[in-house]
Enzyme design. Structure first.
Site, short mmCIF file in Angstrom:
data_model
loop_
_atom_site.label_atom_id
_atom_site.label_comp_id
_atom_site.label_asym_id
_atom_site.label_seq_id
_atom_site.Cartn_x
_atom_site.Cartn_y
_atom_site.Cartn_z
N ASP A 64 27.96 6.41 25.41
CA ASP A 64 26.54 6.75 25.62
C ASP A 64 26.41 8.17 26.15
O ASP A 64 27.31 8.68 26.83
CB ASP A 64 25.94 5.74 26.61
CG ASP A 64 24.42 5.72 26.55
OD1 ASP A 64 23.83 6.30 25.60
OD2 ASP A 64 23.81 5.13 27.47
N GLY A 65 25.28 8.80 25.85
CA GLY A 65 24.98 10.11 26.42
C GLY A 65 25.01 11.27 25.42
O GLY A 65 24.83 12.42 25.82
N ARG A 121 19.70 16.06 18.65
CA ARG A 121 20.53 14.92 19.10
C ARG A 121 21.77 14.73 18.21
O ARG A 121 22.84 14.34 18.71
CB ARG A 121 19.69 13.63 19.09
CG ARG A 121 18.55 13.64 20.09
CD ARG A 121 17.70 12.37 19.96
NE ARG A 121 18.50 11.17 20.19
CZ ARG A 121 18.78 10.67 21.40
NH1 ARG A 121 18.30 11.25 22.49
NH2 ARG A 121 19.52 9.59 21.52
N GLU A 139 19.80 -2.77 18.24
CA GLU A 139 18.55 -2.19 18.75
C GLU A 139 18.38 -0.72 18.34
O GLU A 139 17.29 -0.17 18.44
CB GLU A 139 18.52 -2.27 20.28
CG GLU A 139 18.29 -3.69 20.83
CD GLU A 139 19.49 -4.61 20.63
OE1 GLU A 139 20.64 -4.15 20.77
OE2 GLU A 139 19.27 -5.80 20.30
N ASN A 140 19.46 -0.11 17.88
CA ASN A 140 19.39 1.32 17.57
C ASN A 140 18.57 1.65 16.32
O ASN A 140 18.26 2.81 16.06
CB ASN A 140 20.80 1.94 17.45
CG ASN A 140 21.49 2.12 18.79
OD1 ASN A 140 22.71 2.01 18.90
ND2 ASN A 140 20.72 2.39 19.86
C1 IPE Z 1 24.19 1.49 23.71
O1 IPE Z 1 23.58 2.70 23.97
C2 IPE Z 1 24.56 1.38 22.27
C3 IPE Z 1 25.64 2.25 21.84
C4 IPE Z 1 26.39 3.00 22.59
C5 IPE Z 1 25.90 2.22 20.42
P1 IPE Z 1 22.00 2.85 23.94
O2 IPE Z 1 21.71 4.24 24.36
O3 IPE Z 1 21.46 2.42 22.62
O4 IPE Z 1 21.55 1.79 25.03
P2 IPE Z 1 20.24 1.72 25.93
O5 IPE Z 1 19.08 1.89 25.00
O6 IPE Z 1 20.33 2.84 26.91
O7 IPE Z 1 20.32 0.39 26.58
C1 IPE Z 2 25.15 7.66 21.83
O1 IPE Z 2 24.37 8.13 22.84
C2 IPE Z 2 25.00 6.18 21.62
C3 IPE Z 2 24.50 5.81 20.29
C4 IPE Z 2 23.56 4.94 20.16
C5 IPE Z 2 25.11 6.38 19.08
P1 IPE Z 2 22.78 8.14 22.81
O2 IPE Z 2 22.29 8.62 21.47
O3 IPE Z 2 22.24 6.83 23.24
O4 IPE Z 2 22.49 9.26 23.91
P2 IPE Z 2 21.41 9.24 25.05
O5 IPE Z 2 21.53 7.94 25.78
O6 IPE Z 2 20.07 9.38 24.38
O7 IPE Z 2 21.75 10.41 25.90
MG MG Z 3 21.84 6.06 25.09
#
Ligand code: IPE
Ligand code: IPE
Ligand code: MG
Length: 246
Positions: free
Chosen positions: A24-25, A37, A71-72
């Site tokens: 994440d991040g 992004r 959920e993505n």
């Molecule tokens: C969790 O990250 C899913 C993945 C890393 C693929 P998200 O960024 O989607 O989770 P939330 O929305 O912060 O819970």
């Molecule tokens: C990667 O990080 C996780 C995926 C869902 C691919 P994010 O895209 O959730 O990054 P943040 O949380 O917005 O920083």
């Molecule tokens: Mg995230």
């Protein structure tokens, strides 16, 4: 302990760890730099390549990575399409290296909603790397723990209805066998980057007794050294599994 003493025996699990990562991040990393992004996701994919290569050194046998959650799909079409094509590109570009490094790649999650071309590519890489056994890389793509449990429950119900399975034979082991992860041991450790302290629907059943480590490091900054530091911390913990140790 002085340096001329032999190093103590490594814990039995060393070399055979199953580490699962909520990567994440990426978005915040890019935003901090004023970039789109997707640039963060691209950098994140490079980190995956480095981490996979470092697994034998780190003592990781099974590495399970959360790449796209059920959920993505709520994200913009541009980001969703970008993530999907990044994933396809990763498979195509990394196939030869995975075979060289002995990496067996598998994918968990609901493939039925993926583009048929991507689903075909996933089938291909799973077959292409099926003979490898050094590192088991599992990528969670369109994966959600609740979705996985729902699909498993439907499959169990179907087998019961059609007489292939008796209700009293539905044990914890049966449920594990019907999950996408039937080929995997439960994770020893779940790591989440970016400072969020949520599970976000990842491996709900499998992580019942896993240790969790949350690190503030954003995924595009997460190196094999970051993982090494986390593993050192993990090795020092005592896992009791509900029992008592004296
Ligand atoms: C969790 O990250 C899913 C993945 C890393 C693929 P998200 O960024 O989607 O989770 P939330 O929305 O912060 O819970
Ligand atoms: C990667 O990080 C996780 C995926 C869902 C691919 P994010 O895209 O959730 O990054 P943040 O949380 O917005 O920083
Ligand atoms: Mg995230």
């Amino acid at each position: 302990m002085s340096f001329d003493q032999p190093t103590p025996d490594l814990p039995p699990e060393h070399g055979n760890l199953h580490v699962a990562v909520i990567m994440d991040g990426n978005g915040r990393w890019a935003k901090n730099r004023g970039w789109p992004r997707l640039v963060g996701h691209r950098k994140g994919a490079e980190r995956v390549r480095e981490l996979v290569a470092a697994c034998p050194d780190l003592g990781i046998r099974h590495l399970t990575l959360y790449a796209f959650s059920t959920e993505n799909w709520k994200r913009t079409t541009e980001e969703v399409m970008g993530l999907m094509s990044l994933f396809a590109r990763y498979i195509k570009r990394e196939a030869a290296r995975m075979n060289r490094e002995g990496v067996r790649m598998r994918v968990i999650g609901d493939r039925s909603r993926l583009d048929p071309k991507l689903a075909g590519l996933i089938d291909w890489i799973e077959q292409e790397t099926a003979g490898n056994d050094t590192v088991h890389l599992t990528v969670a793509m369109n994966y959600g723990g609740r979705d996985e449990l729902s699909r498993a429950t439907r499959a169990i119900a179907r087998d019961v209805a059609e007489g292939r399975l008796a209700p009293e034979d539905v044990t914890e082991a049966t449920i594990s066998d019907y999950l996408d992860t039937s080929f995997l041991p439960d994770p020893d450790l779940v790591v989440r980057s970016s400072g969020e302290t949520r599970v976000s629907n990842f491996l709900l059943w499998q992580a019942a007794y896993s240790e969790y480590v949350f690190t503030p490091v954003l995924w595009p900054d997460f190196t094999p050294d970051t993982m090494r530091t986390i593993l050192d911390k993990f090795q020092a913990r005592e896992r009791r599994f509900g029992g008592v140790t004296v």
